[in-house]
Design a protein around this motif. Structure first.
Motif, PDB file in Angstrom:
ATOM      1  N   GLN A  50      75.259  29.532  65.669  1.00  0.00           N
ATOM      2  CA  GLN A  50      74.614  30.223  64.558  1.00  0.00           C
ATOM      3  C   GLN A  50      73.101  30.310  64.748  1.00  0.00           C
ATOM      4  O   GLN A  50      72.462  31.233  64.225  1.00  0.00           O
ATOM      5  CB  GLN A  50      74.973  29.522  63.246  1.00  0.00           C
ATOM      6  N   ALA A  51      72.533  29.404  65.535  1.00  0.00           N
ATOM      7  CA  ALA A  51      71.105  29.493  65.855  1.00  0.00           C
ATOM      8  C   ALA A  51      70.818  30.633  66.823  1.00  0.00           C
ATOM      9  O   ALA A  51      69.669  31.082  66.936  1.00  0.00           O
ATOM     10  CB  ALA A  51      70.607  28.172  66.448  1.00  0.00           C
ATOM     11  N   GLY A  52      71.842  31.096  67.524  1.00  0.00           N
ATOM     12  CA  GLY A  52      71.653  32.166  68.502  1.00  0.00           C
ATOM     13  C   GLY A  52      71.091  33.431  67.900  1.00  0.00           C
ATOM     14  O   GLY A  52      70.277  34.127  68.526  1.00  0.00           O
ATOM     15  N   SER A  53      71.502  33.749  66.696  1.00  0.00           N
ATOM     16  CA  SER A  53      70.995  34.946  66.037  1.00  0.00           C
ATOM     17  C   SER A  53      69.495  34.854  65.786  1.00  0.00           C
ATOM     18  O   SER A  53      68.770  35.848  65.878  1.00  0.00           O
ATOM     19  CB  SER A  53      71.726  35.146  64.704  1.00  0.00           C
ATOM     20  N   VAL A  54      69.021  33.645  65.499  1.00  0.00           N
ATOM     21  CA  VAL A  54      67.596  33.436  65.214  1.00  0.00           C
ATOM     22  C   VAL A  54      66.780  33.390  66.500  1.00  0.00           C
ATOM     23  O   VAL A  54      65.698  33.988  66.601  1.00  0.00           O
ATOM     24  CB  VAL A  54      67.397  32.124  64.427  1.00  0.00           C
ATOM     25  N   LEU A  55      67.320  32.701  67.510  1.00  0.00           N
ATOM     26  CA  LEU A  55      66.558  32.442  68.733  1.00  0.00           C
ATOM     27  C   LEU A  55      66.826  33.455  69.843  1.00  0.00           C
ATOM     28  O   LEU A  55      66.134  33.452  70.854  1.00  0.00           O
ATOM     29  CB  LEU A  55      66.856  31.021  69.230  1.00  0.00           C
ATOM     30  N   GLY A  56      67.854  34.293  69.672  1.00  0.00           N
ATOM     31  CA  GLY A  56      68.060  35.369  70.626  1.00  0.00           C
ATOM     32  C   GLY A  56      68.927  35.038  71.815  1.00  0.00           C
ATOM     33  O   GLY A  56      68.613  35.410  72.941  1.00  0.00           O
ATOM     34  N   TYR A  57      70.024  34.308  71.600  1.00  0.00           N
ATOM     35  CA  TYR A  57      70.991  34.085  72.677  1.00  0.00           C
ATOM     36  C   TYR A  57      72.396  34.312  72.125  1.00  0.00           C
ATOM     37  O   TYR A  57      72.630  34.266  70.911  1.00  0.00           O
ATOM     38  CB  TYR A  57      70.859  32.685  73.287  1.00  0.00           C
ATOM     39  N   GLU A  58      73.344  34.554  73.040  1.00  0.00           N
ATOM     40  CA  GLU A  58      74.712  34.850  72.622  1.00  0.00           C
ATOM     41  C   GLU A  58      75.438  33.569  72.191  1.00  0.00           C
ATOM     42  O   GLU A  58      75.235  32.507  72.780  1.00  0.00           O
ATOM     43  CB  GLU A  58      75.483  35.510  73.773  1.00  0.00           C
ATOM     44  N   PRO A  59      76.294  33.658  71.174  1.00  0.00           N
ATOM     45  CA  PRO A  59      77.027  32.475  70.683  1.00  0.00           C
ATOM     46  C   PRO A  59      78.227  32.155  71.567  1.00  0.00           C
ATOM     47  O   PRO A  59      79.356  32.556  71.281  1.00  0.00           O
ATOM     48  CB  PRO A  59      77.454  32.905  69.277  1.00  0.00           C
ATOM     49  N   THR A  60      78.004  31.449  72.659  1.00  0.00           N
ATOM     50  CA  THR A  60      79.067  31.197  73.650  1.00  0.00           C
ATOM     51  C   THR A  60      79.358  29.703  73.825  1.00  0.00           C
ATOM     52  O   THR A  60      79.776  29.267  74.888  1.00  0.00           O
ATOM     53  CB  THR A  60      78.669  31.799  75.017  1.00  0.00           C
ATOM     54  N   VAL A  61      79.132  28.919  72.786  1.00  0.00           N
ATOM     55  CA  VAL A  61      79.402  27.480  72.851  1.00  0.00           C
ATOM     56  C   VAL A  61      80.733  27.186  72.170  1.00  0.00           C
ATOM     57  O   VAL A  61      80.997  27.649  71.054  1.00  0.00           O
ATOM     58  CB  VAL A  61      78.276  26.666  72.178  1.00  0.00           C
ATOM     59  N   VAL A  62      81.576  26.421  72.861  1.00  0.00           N
ATOM     60  CA  VAL A  62      82.892  26.038  72.344  1.00  0.00           C
ATOM     61  C   VAL A  62      82.907  24.519  72.205  1.00  0.00           C
ATOM     62  O   VAL A  62      82.513  23.804  73.128  1.00  0.00           O
ATOM     63  CB  VAL A  62      84.017  26.485  73.303  1.00  0.00           C
ATOM     64  N   GLY A  63      83.378  24.017  71.075  1.00  0.00           N
ATOM     65  CA  GLY A  63      83.454  22.575  70.866  1.00  0.00           C
ATOM     66  C   GLY A  63      84.885  22.103  70.757  1.00  0.00           C
ATOM     67  O   GLY A  63      85.673  22.686  70.000  1.00  0.00           O
TER      68      GLY A  63
END
Length: 312
Positions: A50-63
């Protein structure tokens, strides 16, 4: 995923989550975050995404939890931070037997799913845990490396910048040896903007910075009640960058020595050329007689810990 590299971080505590976030921010990798505690990795992965939208990276983290190791299959790099953290009054060596069991189990799960991965060990006691990971994985020595020297060097460089009042970007230093009180900050190879450190700072002040660097982790444990995480997580991410992007950077890492620096069959912190193959080359520094003596003392301290291991 779209030609991206794949990076697994085992241990979603403070260090592991910081490393995962830093790698995610670089935006070149799918990141798998694994933790034994149910839902912890999934929750942190969601937060990082969810921080990706703010910081400019794709949301590609899986937990995933520890039953979900299959998600890590085919990783290019695996960072192992799993293990108990240090508590006040606890030495790194106190952790050795408990964390040996944890690191051995994690390594078994990882090695059978990512046979070509480079393992970056962060768990403490660092030098000993590298031996465990190498013994269990049976990977070649260059594909099992430890994160210690970058962190110790970063601490030394921070203290130098604060003492001189100059930018930390201009400080170049190296810390060798074991990741503990016997580490060896190499003052003879330390410069600020190309100027030798001993031309800028008195010998007494240099000694103070060296001693503070040696107990840098313990200083933070006393203040926080637990181990550091911002700098260790960032240091591990720098190693991931160098490997995934094949940067061929010369960085102080814990590598298995087979005669280099006069040390054999032992993991120790030395400058290495870090690239897609892992620790592709050990770089030799010309040390002073005093530094060579300190490195020998560090070697002896590391061997004492390694001797108690079942996997070595």
């Amino acid at each position: 995923m779209n030609g991206r590299k794949k990076v697994t971080v085992v241990g979603a505590g403070n260090v592991g989550a910081t490393c995962a976030q830093e790698v995610a921010r670089r935006d070149y990798a799918e990141v798998v975050l694994v933790d034994v505690k149910p839902d912890l990795a999934a929750g942190k992965a969601l937060d990082i995404n969810q921080a990706g939208s703010v910081l400019g990276y794709e949301p590609t983290v899986v937990g995933v939890d520890a039953s979900g190791y299959d998600a890590s299959a085919g990783s290019d790099v695996v960072v192992i931070t799993a293990g108990l953290p240090r508590k006040p009054g606890m030495s790194r060596d106190d952790l050795v037997k408990t964390n040996e069991t944890i690191v051995a189990e994690v390594t078994r799960e990882i090695a059978k799913r990512s046979k070509q991965a480079v393992l970056v060990i962060v768990s403490n006691p660092l030098d000993a845990m590298c031996h465990v990971a190498r013994a269990v994985s049976k990977f070649p020595r260059e594909r099992v490396v430890g994160m210690a020297g970058i962190l110790d060097t970063a601490r030394f460089e921070c203290f130098i910048a604060q003492e001189t009042g100059l930018s930390v970007k201009e400080v170049t230093a190296t810390v060798l040896g074991g990741h503990g009180d016997q580490m060896v900050p190499v003052v003879s190879a330390t410069t600020v903007g190309g100027v030798p450190l001993d031309q800028l700072v008195s010998a007494a002040k240099i000694r103070k910075m060296v001693e503070r660097t040696k107990v840098g982790g313990g200083e933070i444990v006393k203040l926080l009640g637990t181990s550091a995480w911002y700098a260790p997580g960032a240091a591990a991410a720098q190693m991931v960058d160098a490997i995934c992007l094949d940067e061929k950077r010369v960085l102080p890492c814990t590598a298995y020595l087979q005669g280099e620096y006069g040390i054999r069959d032992l993991y120790m912190g030395v400058p290495v050329k870090l690239g897609a193959g892992g620790a592709e080359e050990v770089v030799k520094l010309r040390l002073t007689a005093a530094e060579k003596k300190m490195l020998k003392l560090s070697e002896a301290a590391v061997r004492d810990v390694v001797q108690v291991l079942t996997h070595r």
